[in-house]
Design an enzyme around this catalytic site. Structure first.
Site, PDB file in Angstrom:
ATOM      1  N   ASP A  69       0.876  -1.174   0.000  1.00 19.54           N
ATOM      2  CA  ASP A  69       0.000   0.000   0.000  1.00 19.54           C
ATOM      3  C   ASP A  69       0.911   1.220   0.000  1.00 19.54           C
ATOM      4  O   ASP A  69       1.653   1.439   0.969  1.00 19.54           O
ATOM      5  CB  ASP A  69      -0.881  -0.061   1.260  1.00 19.54           C
ATOM      6  CG  ASP A  69      -1.775   1.166   1.409  1.00 19.54           C
ATOM      7  OD1 ASP A  69      -1.489   2.206   0.794  1.00 19.54           O
ATOM      8  OD2 ASP A  69      -2.757   1.062   2.157  1.00 19.54           O
ATOM      9  N   VAL A  70       0.875   2.025  -1.058  1.00 21.21           N
ATOM     10  CA  VAL A  70       1.856   3.117  -1.185  1.00 21.21           C
ATOM     11  C   VAL A  70       1.665   4.223  -0.147  1.00 21.21           C
ATOM     12  O   VAL A  70       2.545   5.063   0.019  1.00 21.21           O
ATOM     13  CB  VAL A  70       1.857   3.742  -2.607  1.00 21.21           C
ATOM     14  CG1 VAL A  70       2.268   2.733  -3.656  1.00 21.21           C
ATOM     15  CG2 VAL A  70       0.518   4.399  -2.936  1.00 21.21           C
ATOM     16  N   ASN A  96       2.326   5.768 -10.036  1.00 21.50           N
ATOM     17  CA  ASN A  96       1.035   5.782 -10.747  1.00 21.50           C
ATOM     18  C   ASN A  96      -0.181   5.586  -9.838  1.00 21.50           C
ATOM     19  O   ASN A  96      -1.265   6.054 -10.157  1.00 21.50           O
ATOM     20  CB  ASN A  96       1.069   4.680 -11.813  1.00 21.50           C
ATOM     21  CG  ASN A  96      -0.304   4.411 -12.390  1.00 21.50           C
ATOM     22  OD1 ASN A  96      -0.796   5.162 -13.225  1.00 21.50           O
ATOM     23  ND2 ASN A  96      -0.956   3.351 -11.913  1.00 21.50           N
ATOM     24  N   TYR A 169      -9.357  15.026  -4.906  1.00 21.35           N
ATOM     25  CA  TYR A 169      -8.561  14.522  -6.033  1.00 21.35           C
ATOM     26  C   TYR A 169      -7.780  15.676  -6.697  1.00 21.35           C
ATOM     27  O   TYR A 169      -6.571  15.555  -6.937  1.00 21.35           O
ATOM     28  CB  TYR A 169      -9.493  13.845  -7.054  1.00 21.35           C
ATOM     29  CG  TYR A 169      -8.798  13.211  -8.220  1.00 21.35           C
ATOM     30  CD1 TYR A 169      -8.256  11.925  -8.117  1.00 21.35           C
ATOM     31  CD2 TYR A 169      -8.672  13.871  -9.437  1.00 21.35           C
ATOM     32  CE1 TYR A 169      -7.623  11.329  -9.202  1.00 21.35           C
ATOM     33  CE2 TYR A 169      -8.046  13.284 -10.526  1.00 21.35           C
ATOM     34  CZ  TYR A 169      -7.521  12.010 -10.406  1.00 21.35           C
ATOM     35  OH  TYR A 169      -6.891  11.423 -11.482  1.00 21.35           O
ATOM     36  N   LYS A 173      -3.661  16.213  -7.014  1.00 22.89           N
ATOM     37  CA  LYS A 173      -2.895  16.333  -8.265  1.00 22.89           C
ATOM     38  C   LYS A 173      -2.185  17.696  -8.349  1.00 22.89           C
ATOM     39  O   LYS A 173      -1.076  17.791  -8.887  1.00 22.89           O
ATOM     40  CB  LYS A 173      -3.809  16.105  -9.471  1.00 22.89           C
ATOM     41  CG  LYS A 173      -4.401  14.686  -9.532  1.00 22.89           C
ATOM     42  CD  LYS A 173      -3.333  13.588  -9.567  1.00 22.89           C
ATOM     43  CE  LYS A 173      -3.940  12.200  -9.757  1.00 22.89           C
ATOM     44  NZ  LYS A 173      -2.948  11.130  -9.772  1.00 22.89           N
TER      45      LYS A 173
HETATM   46  P1  NAD Z   1      -7.246   2.360 -11.867  1.00 26.92           P
HETATM   47  O1  NAD Z   1      -8.243   2.398 -10.772  1.00 26.92           O
HETATM   48  O2  NAD Z   1      -7.357   1.316 -12.905  1.00 26.92           O
HETATM   49  O3  NAD Z   1      -5.765   2.281 -11.302  1.00 26.92           O
HETATM   50  C1  NAD Z   1      -5.354   2.760 -10.073  1.00 26.92           C
HETATM   51  C2  NAD Z   1      -4.473   1.713  -9.460  1.00 26.92           C
HETATM   52  O4  NAD Z   1      -3.955   2.195  -8.210  1.00 26.92           O
HETATM   53  C3  NAD Z   1      -5.254   0.431  -9.157  1.00 26.92           C
HETATM   54  O5  NAD Z   1      -4.524  -0.667  -9.669  1.00 26.92           O
HETATM   55  C4  NAD Z   1      -5.325   0.408  -7.647  1.00 26.92           C
HETATM   56  O6  NAD Z   1      -5.363  -0.897  -7.108  1.00 26.92           O
HETATM   57  C5  NAD Z   1      -4.033   1.128  -7.299  1.00 26.92           C
HETATM   58  N1  NAD Z   1      -4.050   1.633  -5.935  1.00 26.92           N
HETATM   59  C6  NAD Z   1      -5.034   2.296  -5.292  1.00 26.92           C
HETATM   60  N2  NAD Z   1      -4.670   2.551  -4.035  1.00 26.92           N
HETATM   61  C7  NAD Z   1      -3.431   2.043  -3.882  1.00 26.92           C
HETATM   62  C8  NAD Z   1      -2.518   1.977  -2.808  1.00 26.92           C
HETATM   63  N3  NAD Z   1      -2.827   2.509  -1.610  1.00 26.92           N
HETATM   64  N4  NAD Z   1      -1.321   1.389  -2.994  1.00 26.92           N
HETATM   65  C9  NAD Z   1      -0.994   0.839  -4.181  1.00 26.92           C
HETATM   66  N5  NAD Z   1      -1.821   0.858  -5.245  1.00 26.92           N
HETATM   67  C10 NAD Z   1      -3.018   1.454  -5.091  1.00 26.92           C
HETATM   68  O7  NAD Z   1      -7.278   3.823 -12.497  1.00 26.92           O
HETATM   69  P2  NAD Z   1      -6.290   4.511 -13.548  1.00 26.92           P
HETATM   70  O8  NAD Z   1      -7.137   5.414 -14.356  1.00 26.92           O
HETATM   71  O9  NAD Z   1      -5.452   3.528 -14.236  1.00 26.92           O
HETATM   72  O10 NAD Z   1      -5.423   5.437 -12.592  1.00 26.92           O
HETATM   73  C11 NAD Z   1      -4.003   5.411 -12.574  1.00 26.92           C
HETATM   74  C12 NAD Z   1      -3.467   6.808 -12.305  1.00 26.92           C
HETATM   75  O11 NAD Z   1      -3.793   7.651 -13.404  1.00 26.92           O
HETATM   76  C13 NAD Z   1      -4.050   7.479 -11.062  1.00 26.92           C
HETATM   77  O12 NAD Z   1      -3.022   8.178 -10.392  1.00 26.92           O
HETATM   78  C14 NAD Z   1      -5.075   8.433 -11.641  1.00 26.92           C
HETATM   79  O13 NAD Z   1      -5.310   9.532 -10.810  1.00 26.92           O
HETATM   80  C15 NAD Z   1      -4.375   8.834 -12.932  1.00 26.92           C
HETATM   81  N6  NAD Z   1      -5.262   9.406 -13.951  1.00 26.92           N
HETATM   82  C16 NAD Z   1      -6.199   8.636 -14.584  1.00 26.92           C
HETATM   83  C17 NAD Z   1      -7.000   9.227 -15.560  1.00 26.92           C
HETATM   84  C18 NAD Z   1      -8.032   8.451 -16.340  1.00 26.92           C
HETATM   85  O14 NAD Z   1      -8.768   9.060 -17.144  1.00 26.92           O
HETATM   86  N7  NAD Z   1      -8.171   7.166 -16.187  1.00 26.92           N
HETATM   87  C19 NAD Z   1      -6.834  10.581 -15.880  1.00 26.92           C
HETATM   88  C20 NAD Z   1      -5.878  11.314 -15.200  1.00 26.92           C
HETATM   89  C21 NAD Z   1      -5.078  10.725 -14.250  1.00 26.92           C
END
Ligand code: NAD
Length: 271
Positions: A69-70, A96, A169, A173
Site C-alpha cells: 500500500d503506497v 502511478n 482529487y 494532483k
Molecule cells: P485504476 O483504478 O485502474 O488504477 C489505479 C491503481 O492504483 C489500481 O490498480 C489500484 O489498485 C491502485 N491503488 C489504489 N490505491 C493504492 C494503494 N494505496 N497502494 C498501491 N496501489 C493502489 O485507475 P487509472 O485510471 O489507471 O489510474 C491510474 C493513475 O492515473 C491514477 O493516479 C489516476 O489519478 C491517474 N489518472 C487517470 C486518468 C483516467 O482518465 N483514467 C486521468 C488522469 C489521471
C-alpha cells in the site's frame, strides 16, 4: 519481444505502482516491451497483478508482482528492499497508484479527504523518496543510462483544471505538480530526472461511468478536441519515452497526454 525493436530500457529495472489495472498496467507493459524488467506493484488485486506479469512474460519480457500500500511507509520501504534484494538496484519509478473518493465539497468527510491525499500525494512522496535515496547512493551507470534514475509522477489534467465534486482529487494532483517540480529542482544535481504525465480521459476502471455508455462517451468527447477517448497504451508510450535517454533534457515538466483536453475546448465556438 513482440513489440519492441527499440529496447531503449534494456538492463533497467522499473517499479510501477498501482500496476494491476488501467494506466499502470499499460505503463508496465510498455516499459517491459522497451526492455525494462518491471515490478508490478499492487495493493489489493493480486490476480490483476499476476495477469499483467503473465502478459509481460508471454511477450518475452521480465516482470514480478509486489504487494504494498503506497500510503504506508513501512510497506513502501519493504517493497523497495524487496526490489533491491531481487535485482540489486532499479532505475525507473512510475508513481502511478491513485484513486478517487468523490463528494460534493460540503459533504466531503475528513476520511474521504485524507484517504485520497494519503494515496495520491503521500504515496508519491514515500515512493519518490525511496527511489531518490537509491539513485543518489548508486549514481550514474553510464553504460545503462545518462541519468542516475528517472521518476515519473502520474498526475492529471486536474493539476490544472479545477474539478467540482472532486476537491480531494484535484488538490492531490495540484500537490503532485509542485512535489514533482520541487524534487526536480532539488535532485537535478544528482542527475535524477523527474517529470509528470498528465493524462486526460483514459478508459480505465477509475472513470468507467464516464465512457461505458454511448451517451456518457459522447458527452465526454465534447471535452476532447482530438475526439477520441485515450487508452492506457497512450500513457504507456509517453512513459517509456520519458524513462528513456531520448528525453534526457526533459526535466521538471508535466507532459499532458490528453487529446487537447487542456486547450479549453469550451471556447471552440465562442469567437
Ligand atoms: P485504476 O483504478 O485502474 O488504477 C489505479 C491503481 O492504483 C489500481 O490498480 C489500484 O489498485 C491502485 N491503488 C489504489 N490505491 C493504492 C494503494 N494505496 N497502494 C498501491 N496501489 C493502489 O485507475 P487509472 O485510471 O489507471 O489510474 C491510474 C493513475 O492515473 C491514477 O493516479 C489516476 O489519478 C491517474 N489518472 C487517470 C486518468 C483516467 O482518465 N483514467 C486521468 C488522469 C489521471
Amino acid at each position: 519481444m513482440k513489440d519492441s525493436a527499440r529496447q531503449r530500457l534494456k538492463n533497467q529495472v522499473a517499479i510501477v505502482t498501482g500496476a494491476s489495472s488501467g494506466i499502470g498496467a499499460g505503463v508496465a507493459k510498455a516499459l517491459a516491451a522497451d526492455g525494462a524488467a518491471v515490478v508490478v506493484n499492487y495493493s489489493s488485486s493480486s490476480a490483476g497483478a499476476e495477469k499483467v506479469v503473465q502478459e509481460i512474460k508471454d511477450d518475452g519480457g521480465c516482470a514480478m508482482a509486489i504487494k504494498a500500500d503506497v500510503s504506508q511507509e513501512d510497506q513502501v520501504q519493504r517493497m523497495f528492499s524487496q526490489v533491491k534484494d531481487q535485482f540489486g538496484t532499479f532505475h525507473i519509478l512510475v508513481n502511478n497508484a491513485g484513486l478517487q473518493k468523490d463528494a460534493a465539497f460540503v459533504d466531503m468527510t475528513l476520511d474521504q479527504w485524507q484517504y485520497v491525499l494519503g494515496v495520491n500525494l503521500t504515496g508519491q512522496f514515500l515512493c519518490a523518496r525511496e527511489a531518490a535515496r537509491e539513485f543518489i547512493r548508486r549514481g550514474v551507470q553510464p553504460e545503462i543510462s545518462t541519468a542516475a534514475g528517472k521518476i515519473i509522477c502520474m498526475s492529471s489534467v486536474h493539476e490544472l483544471i479545477p474539478w467540482a465534486g472532486h476537491a480531494n482529487y484535484a488538490a492531490s494532483k495540484g500537490g503532485v505538480m509542485l512535489l514533482m517540480k520541487t524534487i526536480a529542482q532539488e535532485l537535478a544535481g544528482y542527475k535524477i530526472r523527474v517529470n509528470s504525465i498528465g493524462p486526460g480521459a483514459i478508459k480505465t476502471p477509475i472513470n468507467h461511468e464516464a465512457w461505458e455508455t454511448e451517451e456518457a462517451a459522447n458527452q465526454l468527447l465534447t471535452l476532447i478536441p482530438y475526439n477520441r477517448i485515450g487508452e492506457p497504451r497512450d500513457i504507456g508510450e509517453a512513459a517509456a519515452w520519458l524513462a528513456s535517454d531520448e528525453s534526457d533534457y526533459v526535466h521538471g515538466i508535466t507532459l499532458f497526454v490528453d487529446g487537447g483536453m487542456t486547450l479549453f475546448p469550451g471556447f471552440r465556438a465562442n469567437g
